[in-house]
Design an enzyme around this catalytic site. Structure first.
Site, PDB file in Angstrom:
ATOM      1  CB  CYS A 180      -2.488  -2.822 -14.667  1.00 47.37           C
ATOM      2  SG  CYS A 180      -3.348  -4.271 -14.069  1.00 47.37           S
TER       3      CYS A 180
ATOM      4  CG  HIS B 169      -1.804   1.188   1.324  1.00 48.14           C
ATOM      5  ND1 HIS B 169      -1.419   2.327   2.004  1.00 48.14           N
ATOM      6  CD2 HIS B 169      -3.006   1.461   0.781  1.00 48.14           C
ATOM      7  CE1 HIS B 169      -2.385   3.233   1.897  1.00 48.14           C
ATOM      8  NE2 HIS B 169      -3.357   2.730   1.160  1.00 48.14           N
TER       9      HIS B 169
ATOM     10  CD  GLU C 169      -4.885 -10.075 -10.181  1.00 47.22           C
ATOM     11  OE1 GLU C 169      -3.958  -9.347  -9.797  1.00 47.22           O
ATOM     12  OE2 GLU C 169      -6.071  -9.813  -9.963  1.00 47.22           O
TER      13      GLU C 169
ATOM     14  NE  ARG D  52      -3.345  -1.925  -7.276  1.00 43.18           N
ATOM     15  CZ  ARG D  52      -2.227  -1.561  -7.893  1.00 43.18           C
ATOM     16  NH1 ARG D  52      -2.020  -0.291  -8.218  1.00 43.18           N
ATOM     17  NH2 ARG D  52      -1.315  -2.466  -8.193  1.00 43.18           N
TER      18      ARG D  52
ATOM     19  NE  ARG E 139      -7.943  -4.586  -8.963  1.00 48.83           N
ATOM     20  CZ  ARG E 139      -6.718  -4.743  -8.482  1.00 48.83           C
ATOM     21  NH1 ARG E 139      -5.802  -5.417  -9.167  1.00 48.83           N
ATOM     22  NH2 ARG E 139      -6.384  -4.217  -7.330  1.00 48.83           N
TER      23      ARG E 139
ATOM     24  N   GLY F 284      -1.720  -8.807 -14.142  1.00 50.86           N
ATOM     25  CA  GLY F 284      -1.407  -8.332 -12.798  1.00 50.86           C
ATOM     26  C   GLY F 284      -0.149  -9.064 -12.382  1.00 50.86           C
ATOM     27  CB  THR F 285       3.376  -8.656 -13.409  1.00 49.44           C
ATOM     28  OG1 THR F 285       3.252  -7.241 -13.350  1.00 49.44           O
ATOM     29  CG2 THR F 285       3.333  -9.138 -14.831  1.00 49.44           C
ATOM     30  CG  ASN F 286       2.034  -5.938  -8.713  1.00 43.67           C
ATOM     31  OD1 ASN F 286       3.016  -5.790  -9.431  1.00 43.67           O
ATOM     32  ND2 ASN F 286       1.191  -4.952  -8.441  1.00 43.67           N
ATOM     33  CG  ASP F 287      -1.864 -10.615  -6.870  1.00 47.42           C
ATOM     34  OD1 ASP F 287      -1.272 -10.793  -5.793  1.00 47.42           O
ATOM     35  OD2 ASP F 287      -2.836  -9.849  -7.002  1.00 47.42           O
TER      36      ASP F 287
HETATM   37  C1  PEP Z   1      -1.217  -7.090  -9.763  1.00 42.35           C
HETATM   38  O1  PEP Z   1      -1.450  -8.077  -9.066  1.00 42.35           O
HETATM   39  O2  PEP Z   1      -0.239  -7.000 -10.513  1.00 42.35           O
HETATM   40  C2  PEP Z   1      -2.127  -5.940  -9.717  1.00 42.35           C
HETATM   41  C3  PEP Z   1      -1.994  -4.942 -10.551  1.00 42.35           C
HETATM   42  O3  PEP Z   1      -3.054  -5.936  -8.739  1.00 42.35           O
HETATM   43  P1  PEP Z   1      -2.750  -5.581  -7.218  1.00 42.35           P
HETATM   44  O4  PEP Z   1      -1.347  -5.073  -7.131  1.00 42.35           O
HETATM   45  O5  PEP Z   1      -3.756  -4.588  -6.806  1.00 42.35           O
HETATM   46  O6  PEP Z   1      -2.942  -6.925  -6.557  1.00 42.35           O
HETATM   47 MG    MG Z   2      -3.365  -8.253  -8.090  1.00 42.53          MG
END
Ligand code: PEP
Ligand code: MG
Length: 756
Positions: free
Chosen positions: A706, A399, A634, A492, A539, A656-659
């Site tokens: 994203c 965050h 993701e 988001r 989203r 959603g490459t973070n997940d």
């Molecule tokens: C992600 O997972 O890449 C993504 C953009 O979503 P968040 O970071 O909100 O999980």
């Molecule tokens: Mg995500």
């Protein structure tokens, strides 16, 4: 007098050794392995002209010359050059040159090939002004030849081009002199070039190109080199591209450069080992730090030893105020108190305020440094006031990281002990790029601070691949729109929802669903309006249970051992479909008002049934066909069954490459203990992405990214090559990513043209 060894020369010796000589000497003195050599300094040339009487003859020949008359210019140049080359060198100068060459050979243990290079100079003027105008001779061997080539270099001070240039620029010919560098030639087994930092973005990514044999083959374009990218911040190799190197250039016994065909297995071999790359990067850092500016470096490896052959400043990277500030931090050598991850670039200076919950946010005044375990949406008002943010926990997608980047506030996350080490009232300097907190304040002029806070409005760079922006808080919409982004690739909404007074289900239980819808509508409208008519992909709610628990009404949230794998995203929206419907109703209000730029995107999809059921609800709420409909990719599951998912009628997907990275690699994205394993460019992640892009292309479904990786140039380059339709970056990265995309697209076109 007249000869200077490279290790005796410093960078200020330009007048004596010319820019090239001074530069090489400076490197050598700083333990950069430059090939051994000496300089016939500029005094020798002046002496030669004076003793032989050529000085006045040349002045006479040049007097009144009309340089626009090309024939006359060439004739005069030829006469002067012949005169210099046919005049005997004063004996003592010649003797010194011969002696120096012999010494060089003795040190190297054999009669060596040398490069004899001109290095023109004018007092108080960098050599750059004359660069490339004078001659260079390679593969020179033997005393006689060295003496002859030195004279040829001297005479090259009078090429037509050099004479013309001096007249045009108003230099008097007599003011200019020339030094000659005589330097051992490296007969390299491997060679190449490297940018100490990324040449486009200035990021600390060392880009190395390497081939077998002599480096001329890269410059002439005869061989496509291997490319290696080394992340100097994460201290690891992030990209290796091995190309097919069919030939190499090498030097034979006679000193001739010859082309050798490589057997197929050698042609496909990787040129550099990890160890060699690390050594090169070590020198890259030394050189860049020494000059305080990114450098373009030529290197060579002979008998396993690295040599640095040339170093020039990279001129494409613009210095921004941010960078100047950063340099000041380094120069003042403030004490380092803490290290973490640089999550939002910029420098923040102020008084520490440690807070442990949103109840304490009033403590944080404008310009303070907000220090906490981890920020929450309730802390956003304080985050806006802060000069910088420092947290104990979190990775680059937590965050604090996301929101601070959006607000343009410098941030360092994952320091582990900021709330212990930093005490209320302490004055600190936070470097949000390097991830360092220093003790004390840096003197910075007021006007610089102001410049940094605003995102400038840029002239548009048009790219075929759209570059969009990510938004998490509606207050950031105007600022994000000013970047010139082609729309919002991810809005988001959970940050906005978590910032409301109570849990969504509590609003609903309390009979306040209309109020909740109104709040959603107001927040979303700010973004949709700021970007109209550019598309905004909203989203639907995606917050893990642990984040909801802190809210009023969040007490009933289930306690989960692993919230990242728990009750979140579309799976939750479908169980508690009432709040999903509330979101859709807020969006419907906007659509009914005439906003045609809205898209809905589902988070955390992993099953076909989820898409089918969500679509049914969207139909029931009267939105089907009125908005674009897409899903986040993701989870590895969604990537692997993408073919079935696209058949459910989706218009777009967004990575959603973070997940996707955390689920593919089993690395918790918020856990700083395993952050070193978190790699969005892991081949497994890349394979999933490539597969999805290919399938979507077949079905006419748009693809985007994203996740945070969409703000990284080295990832974006790959995705553009894979054919992604758009990239959505953080507000602070939009401009840079636009430039990267534009450059990659041009490169691709050029490559295609070359294939024709
Ligand atoms: C992600 O997972 O890449 C993504 C953009 O979503 P968040 O970071 O909100 O999980
Ligand atoms: Mg995500």
């Amino acid at each position: 007098m007249g000869i200077l060894w490279l290790n005796e020369i410093m960078k200020d010796d330009v007048a004596l050794a010319g820019g090239k000589g001074a530069n090489l000497g400076e490197l050598m003195r700083n333990e950069i392995p430059v090939p051994n050599g000496f300089v016939v300094d500029s005094r020798s040339f002046i002496e030669f002209l004076e003793i032989t009487g050529l000085k006045y003859q040349i002045i006479d020949m040049l007097r009144g010359l009309d340089v626009e008359d090309t024939q006359k210019l060439q004739g005069t140049s030829k006469m002067i050059r012949e005169l210099i080359e046919s005049t005997e060198m004063p004996e003592h100068i010649e003797k010194e040159i011969r002696k120096a060459y012999r010494e060089l050979c003795k040190e190297e243990g054999e009669e060596v090939f040398v490069a004899v290079r001109s290095s023109a100079t004018a007092e108080d003027l960098p050599e750059a002004s004359f660069a490339g105008q004078q001659d260079t001779y390679l593969n020179v061997k033997g005393e006689d030849e060295v003496v002859e080539k030195v004279k040829k270099c001297w005479s090259s001070l009078y090429t037509p081009r050099a004479i013309y240039y001096r007249v045009q620029k108003g230099f008097r010919h007599e003011e200019v002199s020339i030094a000659v560098v005589v330097q051992k030639m490296v007969n390299s087994e491997k060679s190449g070039v490297m940018f100490t930092s990324h040449p486009v973005t200035g990021e600390k990514l060392c880009v190395i190109e390497a081939i077998f044999g002599l480096g001329e083959a890269i410059v002439s374009g005869k061989v496509s080199p291997d490319t290696y990218i080394y992340d100097r911040v994460k201290k690891r190799l992030v990209e290796v591209k091995v190309s097919e190197k069919n030939i190499m250039l090498t030097r034979n016994e006679k000193g001739e450069t010859v082309e050798v065909k490589l057997p197929p297995e050698k042609a496909k071999q990787r040129v550099l080992t990890d160890k060699e790359i690390e050594e090169l990067v070590k020198f890259a850092e030394l050189i860049e730090n020494h000059y305080n500016h990114p450098q373009d470096v030529e290197w060579a490896i002979e008998k396993g030893k690295i040599y640095i052959v040339q170093s020039r400043p990279v001129t494409t990277i613009k210095k921004e105020e941010k960078k100047e500030k950063k340099e000041k931090v380094e120069k003042e050598e403030l004490k380092i108190l803490l290290r973490g991850l640089g999550a939002s670039p910029g420098i923040g200076i102020g008084k520490v305020k440690v807070i442990f919950s949103e109840k304490e946010i009033d403590k944080v005044e404008k310009g303070d440094i907000l220090v906490t375990t981890m920020t929450t949406p309730d802390m956003v008002p304080a985050m806006k006031r802060a000069a910088a943010i420092v947290t104990d926990e979190g990775g680059l997608t937590c965050h604090a990281a996301i929101v601070s980047r959006e607000l343009g506030v410098p941030a360092v996350v994952g320091t582990k002990e900021a709330t212990k080490v930093l005490k209320d009232g302490m004055i600190v300097t936070v470097d949000g790029e390097k991830g360092i907190v220093y003790e004390g304040a840096l003197e910075i002029e007021e006007k610089e601070e102001k410049k940094e806070a605003a995102i400038p409005v840029f002239a548009d760079v048009i790219t075929a691949t759209e570059v969009k922006v990510n938004i998490s808080i509606p207050e950031a919409a105007e600022r994000a729109a000013a970047t010139g982004a082609d729309g919002v690739g991810l809005f988001r909404i959970e940050h906005m929802v978590l910032g409301l007074e109570k849990h969504p289900m509590k609003f609903i239980k309390d009979g306040e669903i209309d109020y909740y819808i109104q709040k959603l509508y107001e927040g979303i409208k700010k973004v949709v309006e700021a970007f109209y008519p550019k598309p905004v992909w909203i989203r639907t709610l995606d917050a893990p249970t642990d984040e909801f628990r802190a809210m009023e009404g969040g007490e009933d949230e289930p306690i989960e051992a692993n919230p990242m794998l728990g009750f979140r995203g579309i799976r939750r929206d479908l169980v508690e479909d009432i709040h999903f419907r509330a979101e859709l109703r807020a969006i419907k209000k906007l659509v009914d008002e005439g906003f045609t730029n809205v898209g809905i995107m589902l988070p955390m999809v992993s099953m076909v049934d989820e898409v089918r059921r969500a679509r049914k609800i969207i139909e029931e709420e009267g939105l089907w066909g009125k908005v674009e409909f897409g899903i986040m990719v993701e989870t590895p599951a969604s990537a692997l069954i993408i073919e079935d998912l696209v058949k459910e009628g989706i218009d777009f997907i967004s990575f959603g490459t973070n997940d996707l990275t955390q689920y593919t690699l089993a690395v918790d994205r918020n856990n700083e203990n395993v952050a070193y394993l978190y790699d969005e460019t892991h081949p497994a992640v890349m394979k999933l992405i490539e597969h999805v892009i290919n399938v979507c292309k077949e079905h006419g479904v748009k693809t985007s990214i994203c996740g945070q990786a969409g703000s990284y140039p080295h990832v974006v380059e790959k995705l553009v090559r894979m054919g992604i339709d758009s990239v959505s970056a953080n507000p602070d990265a939009v401009r840079r990513i636009k430039e990267v995309v534009a450059r990659v697209e041009k490169k691709i076109m050029l490559e295609k043209l070359r294939e024709l």
